[in-house]
Scaffold this active site. Structure first.
Site, PDB file in Angstrom:
ATOM      1  CG  HIS A 166     -51.740 -62.121 -66.919  1.00 20.15           C
ATOM      2  ND1 HIS A 166     -52.798 -62.125 -67.803  1.00 20.15           N
ATOM      3  CD2 HIS A 166     -52.270 -61.807 -65.703  1.00 20.15           C
ATOM      4  CE1 HIS A 166     -53.913 -61.819 -67.148  1.00 20.15           C
ATOM      5  NE2 HIS A 166     -53.616 -61.629 -65.872  1.00 20.15           N
ATOM      6  CG  ASP A 381     -63.226 -84.607 -67.631  1.00 20.74           C
ATOM      7  OD1 ASP A 381     -62.197 -85.274 -67.404  1.00 20.74           O
ATOM      8  OD2 ASP A 381     -64.346 -85.128 -67.791  1.00 20.74           O
TER       9      ASP A 381
END
Length: 448
Positions: A166, A381
């Site tokens: 992170h 995608d």
């Protein structure tokens, strides 16, 4: 909500972990993180997961192979991800762009996507098998910054799981990287949005000058042992769809009627959770939430910026006021805290973090909310279409169990889009929390 296959058990066969390196030579240099990136509270790994259906048009294409190849090509542009974090003077984090690569695991599971059930949401069965923890790889310093496992399913679909350090990026930044990988899979030679480092845009001023109060980083002494205990914890997931949000709005005073769903749900959960943990009436309680800081800057951060770009404003009140006053009180506090985030607030935040040695945000009697409903995970995608589920892999994140929760966009399996909220509390507090939420359910039923 449709039942989920939480009791599902399956076998995952993994290949030996490998390092995927950039497909071409990349610069060996040191890149400094911003002063928002390297605060103590972001020094942990955060996991995400994407589920993809079989697509007949991709028949003959192996998701493991094409994603592995696309990762190598994308890392040419995002080459800091292939490096390692080092810590310099004053605990300042820098990326040494070594080109060593990211961890990649190829796997197969003897399960179909359908067996996971109609509703895909955390907790996912056999999670540890879907993003295997390579021994010695999960540190913050001197370790790979991304961990990826692509698991083929019996039905021809697959699961893409990724662990992110992170400190180098947030969820929105990670989505930019994943979208770029998807573009390369689909034939692009470079990302349509080129990555931008420019972490100096969120570096403290010289000299630093703190102009705002930042109660989200106050040092609060836990005199009464009210940090959430780690034993006997209960994790449950709560769905809020259009019906629940509409019912909550009926409790909102007229002058706050234009509040967002995020503001309303955050205020409601903060109040219910505080009632559940039963702090003393005179104790201070906090709500902290992540607000995208990019749009608050003039000019905004570049579109390709993929570092942490959020502030964590807080609202503070006493437990008695929060629990006894109506929902509108909590909502007004949330709105005021959110609205104070402007450019000067963000600059003041970076300055404060440097002056105070990059402190952790307050955790004593604190509830931190991160809204990932618009982060874009559901748009990624890789050539097989958009995911059936895309987003956080686990309920709670961070190193302090029970403090941080995420708002996760889901479809509940019967056509309703909504938000799932994981709540982690000690078991007795969870019972009280559920009773508070039952009040909303009864209100909905009585309104029908």
């Amino acid at each position: 909500m449709a039942p989920q296959a939480t009791s599902l058990v399956f076998i995952v066969r993994r290949c030996k972990p490998e390092l995927v390196v950039p497909a071409k030579p990349t610069p060996h240099e040191f890149k400094q993180l911003s002063d928002i990136d390297d605060q103590e509270g972001l020094r942990f790994q955060i996991p995400f997961i994407q589920f993809y259906k079989y697509d007949p048009s991709m028949n003959g294409r192996d998701p493991v192979r094409v994603i592995r190849e696309a990762l190598a090509q994308t890392l040419v542009f995002y080459y800091p991800f292939a490096g390692r974090l080092r810590e310099g003077p004053g605990r300042k984090l820098v990326v040494e762009c070594t080109g060593e690569g990211i961890i990649f695991i190829e796997a197969d599971a003897d399960v179909t996507l359908e067996q996971f059930g109609d509703t895909l949401q955390p907790p996912f069965p056999c999670w540890e098998e879907l993003l295997f923890e390579v021994p010695g790889s999960r540190g913050i310093l001197n370790c790979p910054l991304l961990h990826i496992q692509v698991t083929r399913l019996k039905c021809g679909g697959f699961i893409f799981a990724i662990g992110l350090n992170h400190a180098i990026s947030d969820g929105i930044g990670l989505v930019k990287f994943m979208m770029a990988v998807g573009e390369v899979v689909r034939g692009a030679t470079s990302p349509s949005i080129l990555p931008v480092w420019q972490r100096h845009l969120l570096i403290a001023r010289d000299p630093p000058c703190v102009t705002y109060a930042h109660p989200e980083y106050d040092e609060v002494v836990d005199t009464k042992g009210t940090i959430i205990p780690l034993d006997d914890m209960s994790l449950r997931f709560f769905f809020f769809g259009p019906t629940e949000i509409s019912a909550l709005r009926k409790f909102v005073p007229h002058h706050l009627s234009q509040c967002s769903t995020f503001e309303l749900l955050t205020a409601y959960l903060w109040r219910c959770r505080t009632i559940a943990i039963q702090p003393d009436s005179d104790e201070e309680v906090r709500i902290i939430f992540a607000i995208n800081a990019s749009a608050k800057l003039n000019p905004p951060l570049p579109t390709g910026y993929y570092g942490n770009s959020f502030a964590l404003p807080a609202a503070v009140t006493t437990a008695e006021k929060l629990c006894k006053k109506p929902l509108g009180y909590a909502l007004e506090l949330v709105k005021k805290a959110k609205n104070k985030v402007n450019e000067e607030y963000v600059r003041s935040l970076a300055d404060m973090l440097v002056i105070r040695g990059r402190p952790h945000f307050t955790v004593v009697r604190t509830f931190l909310v991160s809204d990932l409903t618009r982060a874009g995970f559901k748009k990624v995608d890789f050539g097989w279409g958009k995911p059936v589920y895309g987003g956080p892999a686990k309920g709670g994140v961070g190193t302090i169990l029970g403090v941080i929760c995420t708002f996760i966009p889901v479809n509940n399996g019967v056509g309703k889009d909504g938000i799932v909220v994981p709540i982690c509390l000690p078991a007795p507090a969870m019972e009280i929390f559920v009773k508070e939420l039952d009040g909303l359910s009864k209100f909905i039923v009585s309104s029908l």
